[in-house]
Design a protein around this motif. Structure first.
Motif, short mmCIF file in Angstrom:
data_model
loop_
_atom_site.label_atom_id
_atom_site.label_comp_id
_atom_site.label_asym_id
_atom_site.label_seq_id
_atom_site.Cartn_x
_atom_site.Cartn_y
_atom_site.Cartn_z
N GLN A 145 -10.52 7.73 -0.87
CA GLN A 145 -9.21 7.22 -1.27
C GLN A 145 -8.18 7.51 -0.17
OE1 GLN A 145 -7.45 9.05 -4.87
NE2 GLN A 145 -7.17 6.98 -5.64
N ASN A 146 -7.27 6.54 0.03
CA ASN A 146 -6.11 6.72 0.91
C ASN A 146 -6.49 6.99 2.36
OD1 ASN A 146 -4.62 6.47 -1.43
ND2 ASN A 146 -3.97 8.61 -1.51
N MET A 149 0.83 -1.19 0.00
CA MET A 149 0.00 0.00 0.00
C MET A 149 0.87 1.25 0.00
SD MET A 149 -3.05 -1.23 0.03
CE MET A 149 -4.13 0.07 0.61
N HIS A 185 -7.50 2.23 -2.29
CA HIS A 185 -6.36 2.36 -1.37
C HIS A 185 -6.80 2.73 0.04
CE1 HIS A 185 -3.96 2.49 -5.15
NE2 HIS A 185 -3.04 1.91 -4.39
N TYR A 227 -7.55 -2.01 -4.50
CA TYR A 227 -6.28 -1.82 -3.81
C TYR A 227 -6.47 -1.49 -2.33
CZ TYR A 227 -4.15 -1.90 -8.44
OH TYR A 227 -3.75 -2.29 -9.70
N SER A 228 -7.31 -2.27 -1.68
CA SER A 228 -7.64 -2.01 -0.29
C SER A 228 -7.38 -3.24 0.57
CB SER A 228 -9.11 -1.57 -0.15
OG SER A 228 -9.31 -0.31 -0.75
#
Length: 298
Positions: free
Chosen positions: A142-143, A28, A176, A206-207
């Motif tokens: 996100q993020n 990540m 993410h 992407y998590s």
């Protein structure tokens, strides 16, 4: 539905997922401003762009997030909210405004559109404070990390869900993120990523989802079959009891995910659902794909 046999909380020393071309991929990334474009079903139905083109606002408290929503000219005025630090009950208060319907016990994206919430700098952690999306569209998250959201005990937030969507939601891209709990229902937690009551065109990418009894559901009951067009790709599911996800009706695509330590079951396609499952890796897991706990097959 069978009762879970308990969670096996353990350290996971990898944040890897799979790619379609090379096998193992990246860990990540550190938090940064939103980049890239929505993928999967979130890229359909007109696409998901969040607050692109709108004002960028920095927030270090939940109150400042609410203010950024409420200070817009209208409920659909684009806004990018850059979040840094820990967001919790202590720094989140209700705010009034014509362009929002917020509260002090969760981050409520209700009846709004064209919003991006992105972690920057040292990162954004929503601690015991869930994110709720209702009657909204074109949302990017996100993020960020969302952790230990409870439905019982103290404090409570969002029915115990880390991120939840319900009631005519369209086009959401969650990317993410880390969604995690510290146990199961008996400890006060519920799902990590839930969708119900006509939620469509969503991508989770992407998590990391970990240390929870329930990964997430699509459809709140066997009769809630109005949710569809959901993509899950390049995610890590670790130390979950079940629901990775539970899919009732609708269509979903799961690819390039890594599943580790699923205690009871994994992808549960039921009640007429259609799941396309490809290029995933299952490790130390039970009943990874099928129809479970019902006679209504998917």
């Amino acid at each position: 539905m069978r009762r879970p046999v308990g969670l096996r909380l353990r350290a996971v020393l990898t944040t890897m997922a799979l790619t379609a071309t090379t096998g193992w991929i990246l860990s990540m990334p550190t938090a940064s401003a939103a980049t890239g474009s929505a993928t999967g079903y979130a890229a359909q139905n007109g696409g998901t762009t969040g607050g692109a083109g709108g004002q960028t606002v920095r927030a270090t408290t939940g109150t400042e997030i609410n203010e950024a929503l409420c200070n817009r000219a209208s409920t659909d005025t684009p806004v990018i909210i850059e979040v840094e630090g820990t967001i919790n009950h202590g720094n989140t208060s209700d705010v009034s405004g014509d362009s929002c319907d917020v509260t002090d016990d969760l981050i409520d994206l209700k009846k709004v559109s064209n919003v991006t919430i992105v972690g920057v700098g040292r990162g954004a952690v929503f601690d015991q404070l869930g994110i709720h999306i209702r009657e909204s569209r074109n949302i990017i998250i996100q993020n960020v990390t969302v952790r230990n959201v409870k439905k019982s005990g103290s404090p409570t937030s969002n029915g115990g869900d880390a991120i939840s969507m319900e009631s005519n939601v369209r086009n959401v891209w969650v990317d993410h993120t880390t969604l995690e709990a510290s146990g199961g229902e008996s400890e006060g937690f519920d799902g990590l990523f839930d969708m119900k009551n006509n939620t469509q065109y969503v991508t989770l990418s992407y998590s990391i989802l970990r240390n929870s009894e329930r990964g997430g559901l699509i459809g709140s009951s066997e009769s809630d079959r109005s949710n569809s067009f959901i993509t899950f790709h390049n995610n890590l599911y670790s130390n979950l009891n079940s629901r990775t996800p539970l899919l009732r009706g609708g269509t979903a695509h799961m690819f390039n995910n890594h599943y580790v330590g699923l205690v009871e079951s994994g992808i549960n396609s039921r009640a007429g659902a259609r799941a396309k499952v490809e290029n995933n890796y299952f490790e130390d897991s039970k009943d990874v794909l099928g129809t479970f706990y019902t006679d209504e097959a998917g």
